[in-house]
Design a protein around this motif. Structure first.
Motif, short mmCIF file in Angstrom:
data_model
loop_
_atom_site.label_atom_id
_atom_site.label_comp_id
_atom_site.label_asym_id
_atom_site.label_seq_id
_atom_site.Cartn_x
_atom_site.Cartn_y
_atom_site.Cartn_z
N UNK A 1 4.90 16.50 7.81
CA UNK A 1 6.08 15.64 7.87
C UNK A 1 5.79 14.37 8.65
N UNK A 2 5.07 14.51 9.76
CA UNK A 2 4.71 13.33 10.55
C UNK A 2 3.76 12.42 9.77
N UNK A 3 2.82 13.02 9.07
CA UNK A 3 1.86 12.24 8.28
C UNK A 3 2.59 11.46 7.19
N UNK A 4 3.54 12.14 6.53
CA UNK A 4 4.28 11.45 5.46
C UNK A 4 5.15 10.34 6.03
N UNK A 5 5.80 10.60 7.14
CA UNK A 5 6.68 9.58 7.72
C UNK A 5 5.90 8.31 8.06
N UNK A 6 4.72 8.48 8.61
CA UNK A 6 3.88 7.31 8.92
C UNK A 6 3.50 6.55 7.65
N UNK A 7 3.12 7.31 6.61
CA UNK A 7 2.73 6.67 5.35
C UNK A 7 3.92 5.97 4.71
N UNK A 8 5.08 6.61 4.72
CA UNK A 8 6.29 6.02 4.14
C UNK A 8 6.63 4.71 4.84
N UNK A 9 6.60 4.70 6.16
CA UNK A 9 6.93 3.49 6.90
C UNK A 9 5.93 2.37 6.63
N UNK A 10 4.65 2.72 6.46
CA UNK A 10 3.64 1.71 6.14
C UNK A 10 3.88 1.11 4.76
N UNK A 11 4.26 1.95 3.81
CA UNK A 11 4.56 1.46 2.46
C UNK A 11 5.79 0.56 2.48
N UNK A 12 6.81 0.96 3.22
CA UNK A 12 8.02 0.14 3.31
C UNK A 12 7.73 -1.21 3.96
N UNK A 13 6.86 -1.22 4.94
CA UNK A 13 6.52 -2.48 5.60
C UNK A 13 5.81 -3.42 4.62
N UNK A 14 4.92 -2.85 3.81
CA UNK A 14 4.25 -3.69 2.80
C UNK A 14 5.23 -4.18 1.75
N UNK A 15 6.17 -3.32 1.37
CA UNK A 15 7.17 -3.72 0.37
C UNK A 15 8.01 -4.87 0.89
N UNK A 16 8.33 -4.83 2.17
CA UNK A 16 9.13 -5.91 2.78
C UNK A 16 8.41 -7.24 2.75
N UNK A 17 7.08 -7.20 2.63
CA UNK A 17 6.28 -8.43 2.56
C UNK A 17 6.09 -8.89 1.11
N UNK A 18 6.71 -8.18 0.16
CA UNK A 18 6.66 -8.60 -1.23
C UNK A 18 5.49 -8.08 -2.02
N UNK A 19 4.83 -7.02 -1.55
CA UNK A 19 3.64 -6.52 -2.25
C UNK A 19 3.95 -5.45 -3.28
N UNK A 20 5.21 -5.07 -3.42
CA UNK A 20 5.57 -3.98 -4.35
C UNK A 20 6.71 -4.41 -5.25
N UNK A 21 6.49 -5.50 -5.98
CA UNK A 21 7.54 -6.07 -6.80
C UNK A 21 8.05 -5.14 -7.88
N UNK A 22 7.23 -4.17 -8.29
CA UNK A 22 7.66 -3.27 -9.35
C UNK A 22 8.91 -2.47 -8.95
N UNK A 23 9.11 -2.30 -7.65
CA UNK A 23 10.28 -1.55 -7.19
C UNK A 23 11.57 -2.32 -7.41
N UNK A 24 11.48 -3.62 -7.62
CA UNK A 24 12.67 -4.43 -7.86
C UNK A 24 13.05 -4.50 -9.34
N UNK A 25 12.16 -4.06 -10.21
CA UNK A 25 12.39 -4.23 -11.65
C UNK A 25 13.64 -3.49 -12.16
#
Length: 333
Positions: A27-51
């Motif tokens: 759970x801790x490992x996933x939470x860290x990974x999830x937050x890292x992905x969200x941080x990258x998404x906030x920088x515009x690197x995951x535009x597919x999520x907006x489609x």
């Protein structure tokens, strides 16, 4: 819902993941990974999520599909990799299994759908020889606008169209789907005044199925693109939690990551039993391999890492590869 009982220690005659890890370290490992992905998404690197929520792009795609409705008996998508595999997955899952064999009435006037990806001369010439150029629409798809195989096939098709219909009419039989501003294909579309639709700059090719890459062919063949986008949006919402037990995508990712890095099982088998999911398995193979294979780690050091996705198909592959999966090396999940 994801059933993962057969990956839990005690259910397997060997290995498996201890249940207590789900409430602790995993759970801790996933939470860290999830937050890292969200941080990258906030920088515009995951535009597919907006489609799924890009109503303007969806409306533009549907408008073009409506303009072309009823004018063509065949639709040929020219693309490879992410420009084809997502569309193949949609075709297999949502169209009639024998779509191209149905007559025009049973297809409600919608075109047959062909995918032209591998530039094999025998296959390409055979397909083009069966089609009426005057009743065929070609959708040329490349995010970069310079994919060698796609551009080579487009040149072959363009020569055939102009030779049969003349340059003026040929333009009405081509739609380009590519980057909105860059690339050779964008230049071709503008210089020849071809119809075109954009792939958003922040959307990578392999993640582009919910853009016009997949939605235009879907709309032209009568797939409910609104329902597809709504379903994708619903999945995004379901997978929006940093809590492992509340996130089905997180459960799958965590299990397979643990199997790879902790359990010595870097080969990950995707084996659907429904024929409609055959194209999806190949698409998953591309998404997995191109997203997770890395020569360099996040620390900048050489890594040469990545799990190996292996698509297989039940029940046919129960009689080809299953014995290896069940009785061979314990390196598969």
């Amino acid at each position: 819902m994801i059933s993962f009982d057969n990956m839990i220690a005690g259910r397997l005659p060997y290995g498996g993941i201890e249940p207590a890890r789900f409430d602790g370290e995993l759970s801790d490992r996933f939470r860290d990974a999830f937050n890292a992905v969200e941080a990258r998404a906030a920088q515009g690197s995951s535009g597919f999520r907006e489609l799924p929520r890009d109503r303007a792009l969806a409306k533009r795609t549907l408008k073009l599909a409506e303009t072309l409705k009823g004018r063509f008996d065949d639709l040929v998508v020219i693309g490879i990799g992410g420009s084809a595999l997502g569309t193949i997955a949609l075709r297999d899952a949502l169209l009639h299994p024998g779509w191209n064999e149905l007559d025009r009435r049973d297809r409600a006037g919608r075109p047959r759908l062909h995918l032209m990806d591998n530039p094999d001369p025998d296959t390409v010439s055979s397909l083009l020889g069966r089609l009426d150029p005057g009743r065929t629409l070609f959708n040329v798809v490349s995010k970069s606008g310079g994919t060698a195989e796609t551009m080579a096939l487009f040149l072959v098709v363009w020569d055939r169209l102009t030779g049969s219909l003349g340059p003026g009419r040929a333009c009405d039989h081509v739609v380009v789907t590519t980057d909105a501003r860059r690339g050779a294909l964008r230049e071709v579309a503008e210089s020849r005044r071809l119809r075109s639709l954009p792939i958003p700059e922040s959307v990578g090719g392999r993640f582009s199925v919910l853009s016009p890459v997949g939605m235009l062919p879907a709309a032209l063949t009568g797939i409910d693109t609104g329902a597809v986008l709504a379903g994708a949006d619903g999945c995004l919402r379901r997978c929006g939690s940093a809590e492992l037990q509340e996130n089905p995508a997180g459960v799958l990712a965590t299990l397979l990551h643990a199997a790879d890095v902790d359990g010595g099982a870097p080969i990950q088998v995707f084996m659907p039993y429904a024929d409609r999911l055959r194209g999806f398995a190949y698409w998953v193979q591309q998404l997995w391999a191109e997203s997770l294979a890395k020569a360099v780690g996040t620390d900048g050091e050489p890594a040469m890492t990545g799990p190996t996705p292996l698509p297989a198909f039940g029940a046919a592959d129960q009689h080809s590869i299953l014995q290896l999966l069940m009785e061979g090396p314990r390196d598969k999940a």
